[in-house]
Motif scaffolding. Structure first.
Motif, PDB file in Angstrom:
ATOM      1  N   SER A   1       0.835  -1.213   0.000  1.00 46.24           N
ATOM      2  CA  SER A   1       0.000   0.000   0.000  1.00 46.24           C
ATOM      3  C   SER A   1       0.868   1.259   0.000  1.00 46.24           C
ATOM      4  N   ILE A   2       1.999   1.227   0.666  1.00 49.79           N
ATOM      5  CA  ILE A   2       2.911   2.377   0.676  1.00 49.79           C
ATOM      6  C   ILE A   2       3.575   2.539  -0.697  1.00 49.79           C
ATOM      7  N   TRP A   3       3.938   1.423  -1.321  1.00 46.06           N
ATOM      8  CA  TRP A   3       4.583   1.453  -2.642  1.00 46.06           C
ATOM      9  C   TRP A   3       3.685   2.126  -3.677  1.00 46.06           C
ATOM     10  N   LYS A   4       2.383   2.072  -3.488  1.00 45.11           N
ATOM     11  CA  LYS A   4       1.437   2.662  -4.438  1.00 45.11           C
ATOM     12  C   LYS A   4       1.499   4.190  -4.451  1.00 45.11           C
ATOM     13  N   GLN A   5       2.119   4.792  -3.442  1.00 41.71           N
ATOM     14  CA  GLN A   5       2.173   6.254  -3.363  1.00 41.71           C
ATOM     15  C   GLN A   5       2.985   6.831  -4.520  1.00 41.71           C
ATOM     16  N   LYS A   6       2.560   7.996  -4.971  1.00 43.21           N
ATOM     17  CA  LYS A   6       3.163   8.642  -6.139  1.00 43.21           C
ATOM     18  C   LYS A   6       4.672   8.855  -5.988  1.00 43.21           C
ATOM     19  N   LYS A   7       5.137   9.129  -4.773  1.00 48.65           N
ATOM     20  CA  LYS A   7       6.562   9.411  -4.588  1.00 48.65           C
ATOM     21  C   LYS A   7       7.451   8.200  -4.892  1.00 48.65           C
ATOM     22  N   TYR A   8       6.853   7.013  -5.017  1.00 47.31           N
ATOM     23  CA  TYR A   8       7.630   5.806  -5.322  1.00 47.31           C
ATOM     24  C   TYR A   8       7.425   5.340  -6.766  1.00 47.31           C
ATOM     25  N   LYS A   9       6.897   6.204  -7.623  1.00 49.86           N
ATOM     26  CA  LYS A   9       6.577   5.799  -8.994  1.00 49.86           C
ATOM     27  C   LYS A   9       7.797   5.328  -9.784  1.00 49.86           C
ATOM     28  N   ASN A  10       8.995   5.812  -9.458  1.00 54.09           N
ATOM     29  CA  ASN A  10      10.196   5.382 -10.187  1.00 54.09           C
ATOM     30  C   ASN A  10      10.711   4.015  -9.735  1.00 54.09           C
ATOM     31  N   TYR A  11      10.142   3.474  -8.672  1.00 57.66           N
ATOM     32  CA  TYR A  11      10.494   2.129  -8.208  1.00 57.66           C
ATOM     33  C   TYR A  11       9.557   1.165  -8.924  1.00 57.66           C
ATOM     34  N   SER A  12       9.835   0.991 -10.202  1.00 56.26           N
ATOM     35  CA  SER A  12       8.887   0.324 -11.090  1.00 56.26           C
ATOM     36  C   SER A  12       9.103  -1.180 -11.244  1.00 56.26           C
ATOM     37  N   ILE A  13      10.107  -1.722 -10.558  1.00 50.96           N
ATOM     38  CA  ILE A  13      10.253  -3.186 -10.513  1.00 50.96           C
ATOM     39  C   ILE A  13       9.898  -3.628  -9.103  1.00 50.96           C
ATOM     40  N   CYS A  14       8.812  -4.349  -8.990  1.00 58.98           N
ATOM     41  CA  CYS A  14       8.424  -4.938  -7.705  1.00 58.98           C
ATOM     42  C   CYS A  14       9.031  -6.337  -7.662  1.00 58.98           C
ATOM     43  N   TYR A  15      10.008  -6.496  -6.796  1.00 59.98           N
ATOM     44  CA  TYR A  15      10.772  -7.740  -6.695  1.00 59.98           C
ATOM     45  C   TYR A  15      10.321  -8.440  -5.419  1.00 59.98           C
ATOM     46  N   LEU A  16       9.580  -9.526  -5.573  1.00 61.50           N
ATOM     47  CA  LEU A  16       9.038 -10.270  -4.445  1.00 61.50           C
ATOM     48  C   LEU A  16       9.902 -11.514  -4.228  1.00 61.50           C
ATOM     49  N   ALA A  17      10.741 -11.458  -3.204  1.00 61.02           N
ATOM     50  CA  ALA A  17      11.699 -12.538  -2.922  1.00 61.02           C
ATOM     51  C   ALA A  17      11.202 -13.337  -1.713  1.00 61.02           C
ATOM     52  N   PHE A  18      10.487 -14.397  -1.995  1.00 60.00           N
ATOM     53  CA  PHE A  18       9.870 -15.230  -0.957  1.00 60.00           C
ATOM     54  C   PHE A  18      10.050 -16.694  -1.320  1.00 60.00           C
ATOM     55  N   HIS A  19       9.744 -17.579  -0.385  1.00 60.43           N
ATOM     56  CA  HIS A  19       9.546 -18.967  -0.761  1.00 60.43           C
ATOM     57  C   HIS A  19       8.273 -18.998  -1.586  1.00 60.43           C
ATOM     58  N   GLY A  20       8.170 -19.962  -2.470  1.00 62.23           N
ATOM     59  CA  GLY A  20       6.978 -20.050  -3.296  1.00 62.23           C
ATOM     60  C   GLY A  20       6.505 -21.476  -3.477  1.00 62.23           C
ATOM     61  N   LYS A  21       5.272 -21.573  -3.847  1.00 65.10           N
ATOM     62  CA  LYS A  21       4.626 -22.827  -4.234  1.00 65.10           C
ATOM     63  C   LYS A  21       3.864 -22.531  -5.515  1.00 65.10           C
ATOM     64  N   ASN A  22       3.272 -23.550  -6.120  1.00 63.90           N
ATOM     65  CA  ASN A  22       2.495 -23.337  -7.337  1.00 63.90           C
ATOM     66  C   ASN A  22       1.478 -22.227  -7.108  1.00 63.90           C
ATOM     67  N   ASP A  23       1.521 -21.187  -7.973  1.00 60.84           N
ATOM     68  CA  ASP A  23       0.511 -20.131  -7.975  1.00 60.84           C
ATOM     69  C   ASP A  23       0.516 -19.266  -6.709  1.00 60.84           C
ATOM     70  N   SER A  24       1.613 -19.282  -5.919  1.00 59.79           N
ATOM     71  CA  SER A  24       1.584 -18.514  -4.667  1.00 59.79           C
ATOM     72  C   SER A  24       2.985 -18.210  -4.149  1.00 59.79           C
ATOM     73  N   ILE A  25       3.011 -17.259  -3.195  1.00 57.32           N
ATOM     74  CA  ILE A  25       4.223 -16.999  -2.424  1.00 57.32           C
ATOM     75  C   ILE A  25       3.918 -17.327  -0.968  1.00 57.32           C
ATOM     76  N   GLN A  26       4.959 -17.643  -0.232  1.00 59.67           N
ATOM     77  CA  GLN A  26       4.795 -17.958   1.179  1.00 59.67           C
ATOM     78  C   GLN A  26       5.297 -16.778   2.005  1.00 59.67           C
ATOM     79  N   VAL A  27       4.402 -16.216   2.792  1.00 60.89           N
ATOM     80  CA  VAL A  27       4.738 -15.100   3.671  1.00 60.89           C
ATOM     81  C   VAL A  27       4.507 -15.592   5.090  1.00 60.89           C
ATOM     82  N   GLY A  28       5.602 -15.763   5.834  1.00 62.37           N
ATOM     83  CA  GLY A  28       5.482 -16.408   7.138  1.00 62.37           C
ATOM     84  C   GLY A  28       5.010 -17.831   6.923  1.00 62.37           C
ATOM     85  N   LYS A  29       3.918 -18.200   7.571  1.00 56.39           N
ATOM     86  CA  LYS A  29       3.370 -19.549   7.395  1.00 56.39           C
ATOM     87  C   LYS A  29       2.226 -19.583   6.393  1.00 56.39           C
TER      88      LYS A  29
END
Length: 189
Positions: free
Chosen positions: A59-87
């Motif tokens: 929600s913070i990334w959506k703010q206009k002041k971060y518009k130049n941060y145009s690569i959202c890099y989500l580095a998590f454990h993953g499973k089919n069709d999902s990411i794992q955040v905590g448990k």
């Protein structure tokens, strides 16, 4: 065909907890520092251990002041069709709801195992819901070192083009072996 507005694309990175042992220092931060020091790519980095953390930072990334941060890099454990955040596993549909309409001129990269191992229609729905230029990631289990090096190559290549189809073309041309081994996939509308 949608294209990026700028060549320079800074990184907004959210990283999950990789290890249960708090003494383990595995992190994508070394790759981010390398990209910053050698290619002047700015980055914002935050760790997320809960779904609420993830929602908050997105929600913070959506703010206009971060518009130049145009690569959202989500580095998590993953499973089919999902990411794992905590448990918790957070599927592409739920993640798409969190990012709905906020990704115009942005690239979403899943630095996680298997997240894009899903029906292609799920990826298209995610793209349409978020409005992103493209989504990319891996369909298989990945090695941390190999995928981190590949992620750096990919992010540096995103700096060369506004048209993501050219990134897709060249990443497959120059790094074909890694693309196949990691089952990398880049999808755009």
């Amino acid at each position: 065909m949608k294209i990026a507005k700028n060549y320079k694309k800074h990184i907004f990175c959210l990283e999950g907890d990789w290890q249960r042992d708090l003494r383990n220092k595995s992190s994508i931060t070394a790759s981010l520092m390398f990209l910053h020091q050698n290619f002047d790519i700015q980055y914002i980095y935050k760790q997320c251990g809960t779904k609420e953390n993830l929602q908050y930072y997105l929600s913070i990334w959506k703010q206009k002041k971060y518009k130049n941060y145009s690569i959202c890099y989500l580095a998590f454990h993953g499973k089919n069709d999902s990411i794992q955040v905590g448990k918790e596993l957070i599927g592409l549909d739920e993640l798409g709801d969190m990012m709905e309409g906020a990704c115009k001129d942005k690239i979403i990269h899943f630095g996680s195992c298997q997240t894009l191992n899903t029906d292609p229609r799920n990826i298209i729905r995610f793209l349409e819901k978020t409005g992103a230029l493209c989504v990319c990631g891996f369909k298989t289990e990945i090695d941390f070192l190999e995928s981190s090096v590949f992620d750096m190559l990919l992010i540096e290549m995103f700096q060369k083009y506004k048209d993501v189809s050219k990134v897709d073309r060249d990443i497959n041309r120059y790094y074909r072996t890694l693309v196949r081994k990691l089952e990398f996939k880049l999808v755009h509308l």
